[in-house]
Scaffold this motif. Structure first.
Motif, mmCIF file in Angstrom:
data_model
loop_
_atom_site.group_PDB
_atom_site.id
_atom_site.type_symbol
_atom_site.label_atom_id
_atom_site.label_comp_id
_atom_site.label_asym_id
_atom_site.label_seq_id
_atom_site.Cartn_x
_atom_site.Cartn_y
_atom_site.Cartn_z
ATOM 1 N N ILE A 39 71.769 -10.175 -9.884
ATOM 2 C CA ILE A 39 70.831 -10.831 -8.947
ATOM 3 C C ILE A 39 70.339 -12.152 -9.542
ATOM 4 O O ILE A 39 70.276 -13.169 -8.867
ATOM 5 C CB ILE A 39 69.642 -9.896 -8.611
ATOM 6 C CG1 ILE A 39 70.107 -8.774 -7.682
ATOM 7 C CG2 ILE A 39 68.488 -10.670 -7.974
ATOM 8 C CD1 ILE A 39 69.069 -7.720 -7.392
ATOM 9 N N ASN A 40 70.035 -12.144 -10.826
ATOM 10 C CA ASN A 40 69.439 -13.338 -11.445
ATOM 11 C C ASN A 40 70.424 -14.225 -12.213
ATOM 12 O O ASN A 40 70.023 -15.245 -12.757
ATOM 13 C CB ASN A 40 68.320 -12.914 -12.398
ATOM 14 C CG ASN A 40 67.145 -12.344 -11.640
ATOM 15 O OD1 ASN A 40 66.742 -12.875 -10.604
ATOM 16 N ND2 ASN A 40 66.623 -11.226 -12.103
ATOM 17 N N TYR A 41 71.699 -13.817 -12.277
ATOM 18 C CA TYR A 41 72.671 -14.602 -13.065
ATOM 19 C C TYR A 41 73.991 -14.724 -12.292
ATOM 20 O O TYR A 41 74.470 -13.721 -11.747
ATOM 21 C CB TYR A 41 72.949 -13.914 -14.414
ATOM 22 C CG TYR A 41 71.711 -13.732 -15.239
ATOM 23 C CD1 TYR A 41 71.269 -14.734 -16.100
ATOM 24 C CD2 TYR A 41 70.940 -12.567 -15.126
ATOM 25 C CE1 TYR A 41 70.105 -14.574 -16.841
ATOM 26 C CE2 TYR A 41 69.776 -12.401 -15.863
ATOM 27 C CZ TYR A 41 69.368 -13.402 -16.712
ATOM 28 O OH TYR A 41 68.219 -13.256 -17.442
ATOM 29 N N LYS A 84 71.981 -5.003 -9.815
ATOM 30 C CA LYS A 84 70.660 -5.462 -10.254
ATOM 31 C C LYS A 84 70.793 -6.604 -11.260
ATOM 32 O O LYS A 84 70.041 -7.564 -11.239
ATOM 33 C CB LYS A 84 69.906 -4.298 -10.910
ATOM 34 C CG LYS A 84 68.700 -3.844 -10.098
ATOM 35 C CD LYS A 84 67.860 -2.857 -10.874
ATOM 36 C CE LYS A 84 68.545 -1.512 -10.993
ATOM 37 N NZ LYS A 84 67.825 -0.538 -11.823
ATOM 38 N N THR A 85 71.781 -6.498 -12.144
ATOM 39 C CA THR A 85 71.907 -7.480 -13.232
ATOM 40 C C THR A 85 72.381 -8.844 -12.719
ATOM 41 O O THR A 85 71.934 -9.876 -13.221
ATOM 42 C CB THR A 85 72.866 -6.954 -14.327
ATOM 43 O OG1 THR A 85 72.533 -5.605 -14.589
ATOM 44 C CG2 THR A 85 72.738 -7.747 -15.604
ATOM 45 N N ARG A 125 79.234 -12.302 -9.182
ATOM 46 C CA ARG A 125 78.640 -11.712 -7.971
ATOM 47 C C ARG A 125 79.702 -11.373 -6.930
ATOM 48 O O ARG A 125 79.487 -10.521 -6.082
ATOM 49 C CB ARG A 125 77.636 -12.691 -7.371
ATOM 50 C CG ARG A 125 76.398 -12.840 -8.217
ATOM 51 C CD ARG A 125 75.594 -14.035 -7.793
ATOM 52 N NE ARG A 125 74.309 -14.089 -8.471
ATOM 53 C CZ ARG A 125 73.597 -15.197 -8.586
ATOM 54 N NH1 ARG A 125 74.025 -16.323 -8.063
ATOM 55 N NH2 ARG A 125 72.431 -15.179 -9.209
#
Ligand code: AMP
Length: 150
Positions: free
Chosen positions: A111-113, A108-109, A131
């Motif tokens: 996903i945006n970074y 989840k963390t 990722r």
């Protein structure tokens, strides 16, 4: 449909997946932007963690942040590279992970970074999670599930 053999995906935590601190390029809060830009260009990374003297995590600095900071009305004000410190430009408002955080929290963390820093309870820097290992494990998991279906 056959039952799916559980693979270790949900046993993995941030510690299993992270790049440890001794293999991570970083800069210090008091460094001038010039030094940070050198580290970024030489390493080829678009952003790296910012630490203080005691190895505590303080934020992230990237090429875009630096270039935006030195951009004047008509030119890049190159003199600012030696005048401005990393602490004035870094992004300190970003989420971090703990070594014990589980796979789903890690997924989840990131996903945006493109990467997230792993710190301990006192804020000391322990590594980064990108990722790549998350996607690798997910890919493996999906393949196992695919072959277990008929
Ligand atoms: P990657 O998934 O390997 O492309 O890494 C994504 C981002 O994580 C890079 O652009 C860097 O900002 C950061 N990163 C990855 N590996 C390192 C490292 N060893 N040291 C510092 N930053 C890294």
């Amino acid at each position: 449909m056959k039952s799916v053999e559980p693979i270790e995906l949900f046993d993995l935590d941030a510690e299993n997946l992270m790049i440890p601190s001794d293999k991570v390029a970083h800069v210090q809060v008091g460094n001038p932007l010039e030094h940070a830009l050198l580290v970024l260009v030489k390493s080829g990374y678009s952003a790296v963690p910012v630490l203080d003297n005691s190895f505590k995590f303080k934020g992230i600095i990237g090429k875009t942040l630096i270039l935006n900071r030195i951009l004047g009305l008509e030119r890049f004000e190159m003199e600012k590279l030696s005048e401005v410190k990393v602490s004035e430009v870094m992004n300190a408002e970003i989420p971090c992970l703990n070594k014990r955080d589980n796979f789903l929290t890690c997924l989840k963390t990131v996903i945006n970074y493109p990467f997230v820093c792993v710190i301990d309870e006192e804020g000391f820097f322990e590594g980064i999670l990108t990722r790549r290992p998350i996607l690798k494990q997910l890919n493996k998991y999906l393949h196992v599930n695919k072959h277990n279906q008929s």
